[in-house]
Design a protein around this motif. Structure first.
Motif, PDB file in Angstrom:
ATOM      1  N   HIS A 170       0.831  -1.211   0.000  1.00  3.89           N
ATOM      2  CA  HIS A 170       0.000   0.000   0.000  1.00  3.89           C
ATOM      3  C   HIS A 170       0.864   1.258   0.000  1.00  3.89           C
ATOM      4  O   HIS A 170       0.528   2.268  -0.652  1.00  3.89           O
ATOM      5  CB  HIS A 170      -0.963  -0.008   1.179  1.00  3.89           C
ATOM      6  N   TYR A 173       2.060   1.741  -3.519  1.00  4.25           N
ATOM      7  CA  TYR A 173       0.989   2.283  -4.355  1.00  4.25           C
ATOM      8  C   TYR A 173       0.931   3.805  -4.240  1.00  4.25           C
ATOM      9  O   TYR A 173       0.715   4.502  -5.242  1.00  4.25           O
ATOM     10  CB  TYR A 173      -0.341   1.655  -3.952  1.00  4.25           C
ATOM     11  N   GLU A 174       1.141   4.337  -3.054  1.00  8.38           N
ATOM     12  CA  GLU A 174       1.146   5.784  -2.884  1.00  8.38           C
ATOM     13  C   GLU A 174       2.303   6.418  -3.649  1.00  8.38           C
ATOM     14  O   GLU A 174       2.173   7.532  -4.180  1.00  8.38           O
ATOM     15  CB  GLU A 174       1.209   6.141  -1.399  1.00  8.38           C
ATOM     16  N   PHE A 194      -5.920   0.482  -6.392  1.00  3.93           N
ATOM     17  CA  PHE A 194      -4.845  -0.338  -5.841  1.00  3.93           C
ATOM     18  C   PHE A 194      -4.848  -1.718  -6.470  1.00  3.93           C
ATOM     19  O   PHE A 194      -3.793  -2.252  -6.832  1.00  3.93           O
ATOM     20  CB  PHE A 194      -5.015  -0.459  -4.323  1.00  3.93           C
TER      21      PHE A 194
END
Length: 308
Positions: A170, A173-174, A194
């Motif tokens: 995660h 992904y940012e 995502f």
């Protein structure tokens, strides 16, 4: 008289013919049969074709909607004909077929790539109203010709692999949400959700966890780099991305050096990367590390062909 027939790829036998054509017609070919199979199921609406000439696969094509959840009118397509069978109208036959499918998907335009060295392909697209919208300069690093690099991350930065820290997806992904939109090239695909990013950019069979490096400042993911396993001792760089607030500190350089070191230890002979024209920071980094340009991939956008 020779005959031709278009077959929709629906099983492994047809897919092997598709892969054989692309391997013979494309500059780099297909990284693996397993990856080609994976990509077929990645985008709803994608269709692949094989064109057989007297029973022999000599042409291949695909079309799909744009990735990342984009609802735009431009899809993504590819057309290949092996060299000995070009200039017989076979590419046009495939292009008509994928155009008809694109219409059923609600698309009005297509994005197709051609290598700078493929003059026939470029001329074919330009004659049909396709215009250049971007270029990716391809660069190669011959690993036997460079020493094992030292990997010294900037102060406060730690490098780990996805294999070591699978819990960081995660955070990665940012990074992608900032890095990918900043790449100066007009592409149909978007980062998307995502789940879409994970399927497209992380979980392809050629994206192995031990070649995915992640930069951490404390517990925060601030950058990452992915390497794709190819064939014949070749590996391909995918995204090297750093969050905006952490750029200019040498993080991208340390990620890339970690990849070079890992590739040398694993016995790869060559690394290949693409840099968008205008992406000066990464181009300067690659030049300093010994990567040398070999050609450009040209991104074209143009209209669907009329009915057969």
């Amino acid at each position: 008289m020779p005959t031709h027939d278009i077959v929709i790829v629906e099983d492994d036998e047809a897919l092997r013919g598709w892969v054989d054509v692309v391997d013979a017609a494309d500059v780099w070919g297909v990284p693996s049969f397993e990856d080609a199979r994976y990509l077929r199921g990645l985008h709803p609406g994608r269709v692949d074709w094989v064109l057989q000439y007297d029973g022999r696969p000599v042409g291949a094509a695909f079309v799909r909607p744009a990735g990342g959840g984009s609802a735009g009118p431009c899809g993504v397509a590819g057309v290949w004909v092996i060299p000995a069978f070009r200039r017989r109208g076979l590419g046009s036959i495939l292009h008509h077929a994928l155009s008809e499918h694109a219409r059923r998907l609600g698309l009005r335009e297509l994005q197709i790539e051609a290598h700078e060295s493929q003059r026939d392909a470029r001329a074919y697209l330009e004659r049909r109203g396709y215009e250049e919208i971007g270029r990716e300069v391809e660069l190669v690093l011959e690993l036997d010709a460079v020493p094992m690099p030292e990997v010294n991350p900037p102060a406060g930065i730690t490098l780990v692999t996805r294999a070591e820290r699978p819990d960081l997806l995660h955070g990665m992904y940012e990074v992608a949400r900032e890095a990918i939109p900043d790449i100066p090239v007009d592409e149909a695909d978007e980062v998307g959700s995502f789940e879409a990013w994970l399927a497209t950019d992380m979980d392809r069979p050629i994206h192995t966890h031990d070649f995915t490096f992640i930069a951490l400042e404390g517990a925060e993911v601030v950058g990452y780099a992915v390497l794709q396993r190819g064939r014949g001792g070749v590996a391909f760089h995918s995204l090297t991305g750093v969050r905006r607030a952490w750029r200019g500190r040498g993080i991208a350089s340390s990620l890339k050096r970690a990849q070079v070191a890992a590739a040398k230890r694993s016995g790869f002979r060559r690394l290949v990367t693409e840099n968008a024209e205008g992406n000066d920071p990464i181009r300067h980094l690659n030049d300093a590390m010994g990567y040398r340009p070999v050609m450009s991939t040209i991104v074209f956008r143009g209209p669907l062909l009329g009915g057969c």
